[in-house]
Design an enzyme around this catalytic site. Structure first.
Site, PDB file in Angstrom:
ATOM      1  N   GLU A 113      -4.055  -8.488  -3.817  1.00 27.14           N
ATOM      2  CA  GLU A 113      -4.837  -8.889  -4.989  1.00 27.14           C
ATOM      3  C   GLU A 113      -3.951  -9.667  -5.963  1.00 27.14           C
ATOM      4  O   GLU A 113      -2.728  -9.696  -5.819  1.00 27.14           O
ATOM      5  CB  GLU A 113      -5.383  -7.632  -5.665  1.00 27.14           C
TER       6      GLU A 113
ATOM      7  N   LYS B 231     -11.166   5.618  -1.221  1.00 26.67           N
ATOM      8  CA  LYS B 231     -10.021   6.527  -1.212  1.00 26.67           C
ATOM      9  C   LYS B 231      -9.971   7.425  -2.455  1.00 26.67           C
ATOM     10  O   LYS B 231      -9.426   8.527  -2.403  1.00 26.67           O
ATOM     11  CB  LYS B 231      -8.719   5.721  -1.145  1.00 26.67           C
TER      12      LYS B 231
ATOM     13  N   GLY C  74     -10.715  -4.752   6.257  1.00 27.50           N
ATOM     14  CA  GLY C  74     -11.584  -5.815   6.779  1.00 27.50           C
ATOM     15  C   GLY C  74     -13.044  -5.448   6.611  1.00 27.50           C
ATOM     16  O   GLY C  74     -13.399  -4.266   6.599  1.00 27.50           O
TER      17      GLY C  74
ATOM     18  N   GLY D 147      -5.919 -13.313   1.135  1.00 23.16           N
ATOM     19  CA  GLY D 147      -6.863 -12.287   0.682  1.00 23.16           C
ATOM     20  C   GLY D 147      -6.421 -10.872   1.002  1.00 23.16           C
ATOM     21  O   GLY D 147      -7.174  -9.919   0.824  1.00 23.16           O
TER      22      GLY D 147
ATOM     23  N   THR E 192     -18.521   1.635  -3.142  1.00 22.60           N
ATOM     24  CA  THR E 192     -18.222   0.983  -4.417  1.00 22.60           C
ATOM     25  C   THR E 192     -16.711   0.767  -4.498  1.00 22.60           C
ATOM     26  O   THR E 192     -15.968   1.150  -3.590  1.00 22.60           O
ATOM     27  CB  THR E 192     -18.702   1.842  -5.609  1.00 22.60           C
TER      28      THR E 192
ATOM     29  N   LYS F  71      -3.571   7.360   0.713  1.00 26.16           N
ATOM     30  CA  LYS F  71      -3.906   7.667   2.112  1.00 26.16           C
ATOM     31  C   LYS F  71      -3.118   8.884   2.630  1.00 26.16           C
ATOM     32  O   LYS F  71      -3.686   9.731   3.325  1.00 26.16           O
ATOM     33  CB  LYS F  71      -3.671   6.429   2.978  1.00 26.16           C
TER      34      LYS F  71
HETATM   35  N1  HSE Z   1      -5.056  -3.138   0.408  1.00 26.35           N
HETATM   36  C1  HSE Z   1      -5.029  -2.313   1.582  1.00 26.35           C
HETATM   37  C2  HSE Z   1      -4.007  -2.827   2.586  1.00 26.35           C
HETATM   38  C3  HSE Z   1      -6.360  -2.230   2.273  1.00 26.35           C
HETATM   39  O1  HSE Z   1      -3.395  -3.856   2.343  1.00 26.35           O
HETATM   40  O2  HSE Z   1      -3.814  -2.173   3.597  1.00 26.35           O
HETATM   41  C4  HSE Z   1      -7.272  -1.199   1.725  1.00 26.35           C
HETATM   42  O3  HSE Z   1      -6.750   0.083   1.768  1.00 26.35           O
END
Ligand code: HSE
Length: 339
Positions: free
Chosen positions: A208, A124, A320, A205, A95, A223
């Site tokens: 956001e 995460k 991805g 893409g 989700t 992370k």
């Molecule tokens: N938005 C993240 C990135 C990917 O650009 O690495 C998902 O963690």
């Protein structure tokens, strides 16, 4: 293995594609046979059939943006009801991520484990905020809880450290954990302004419409917090660590770095400080000769500093559809092996 999809968006569909494509290979090479008994997605609807669903048809419909609600196996169960009722061995939790609250994913993971299901997630939120609690809960219930895709998607990092570097003492982890910001910095070095590079990242893409989670470092912070807690055994919350994004870096800074044979990278770092575990996220100058300096575009990379091997660097995709779906396949194969 009886599978339950909670969330059937990009990542869930990436995994479904791999399960279908590799069905024979997985059975022949790994003795891994699967049946999907349930799919629950807030936008597409819910399906449940204890005899097994037609995953290929569900994937085709979901990929075309069609609702699943007119299927004969359709039901009105929401995720909580599906987790409470479904007869499944493993919940695939894919989700959306809420880094601030970890919800609703944490509740789903907790409920599935409580019911005796193993879980794989790429989310995460639950790991950055509740890793220890969820790992202990899974242990107490005798089920498996795996989350390879939470850091660097399917590029092996957690498994690399846990399985392949087993027996090494990990002293530090330092790397590029956010593809969007690495892409923007790479494009700025190629001559684009920050605004134009961000605009391009949004068009592709990567970023956001509201890019804060990437450009302010929050995604990388989640992370490094996961790594601090699951690799280093820490008990950090995201708010315990300093976090700076890339919004203050100018084209001039990048030019100056280049003249000094250096490059700016948004570096996520975890290390031991006596008995404490520390983490940080922020832009750092990296010497051109370091393996991280050559990692350009949306690619991720991590240098793991160990006692026995010195530095080991892994480079690969960090996001991805299929790349993240693959991380769940790896988790499923591990769960299959451990059962
Ligand atoms: N938005 C993240 C990135 C990917 O650009 O690495 C998902 O963690």
């Amino acid at each position: 293995m009886r599978l339950l999809f909670i969330g059937f968006g990009t990542v869930g569909q990436g995994l479904a594609e791999l399960l279908i494509e590799k069905k024979e290979q997985l059975a022949a090479d790994h003795g891994f046979n699967w049946t999907v008994v349930g799919i629950c997605d807030p936008l597409k609807g819910s399906l449940y059939d204890p005899q097994g669903l037609d995953l290929k048809a569900a994937l085709t419909a979901a990929a075309a943006g069609e609702s699943l609600s007119n299927w004969s196996s359709a039901c009105d169960w929401d995720a909580e009801k599906m987790i409470a009722e479904a007869d499944a061995d493993v919940m695939l939790e894919a989700t959306y991520t809420d880094i601030k609250t970890g919800q609703p994913a944490t509740g789903y993971v907790r409920a599935a484990i409580e019911r005796g299901m193993s879980v794989t997630t790429t989310n995460k939120g639950p790991l950055a905020l509740h890793a220890r609690e969820l790992v202990e809960l899974a242990d107490s219930k005798g089920v498996h809880f795996l989350y390879e895709g939470t850091v660097m998607s399917g590029t092996p990092l957690l498994n690399l450290v846990r399985e392949t570097l087993t027996g090494c003492e990990v002293r530090e982890m330092k790397g590029i954990l956010n593809g969007t910001t690495n892409y923007i910095l790479s494009e700025m070095e190629g001559g684009l302004s920050y605004a134009d590079a961000l605009d391009q990242a949004q068009k592709l893409g990567y970023a956001e419409a509201v890019p804060d989670a990437d450009v302010l470092g929050w995604d990388a912070l989640a992370k490094v917090t996961i790594l601090a807690n699951v690799v280093f055994g820490g008990a950090l919350s995201p708010s315990d660590s300093p976090c700076e994004g890339i919004t203050e870096i100018t084209a001039d800074d990048i030019e100056k770095a280049k003249a000094n044979d250096q490059r700016y990278k948004l570096i996520g770092r975890v290390w031991r400080d006596g008995d404490a575990v520390r983490a940080s996220v922020g832009p750092q100058l990296v010497e051109m000769s370091h393996p991280l300096a050559g990692v350009m575009g949306a690619t991720n990379a991590m240098t793991v500093t160990t006692d026995a091997l010195g530095d080991v660097t892994v480079v690969g995709p960090g996001a991805g559809r299929v790349e993240t779906g693959y991380s769940m396949l790896v988790d499923l194969l591990h769960i299959g092996r451990m059962r």
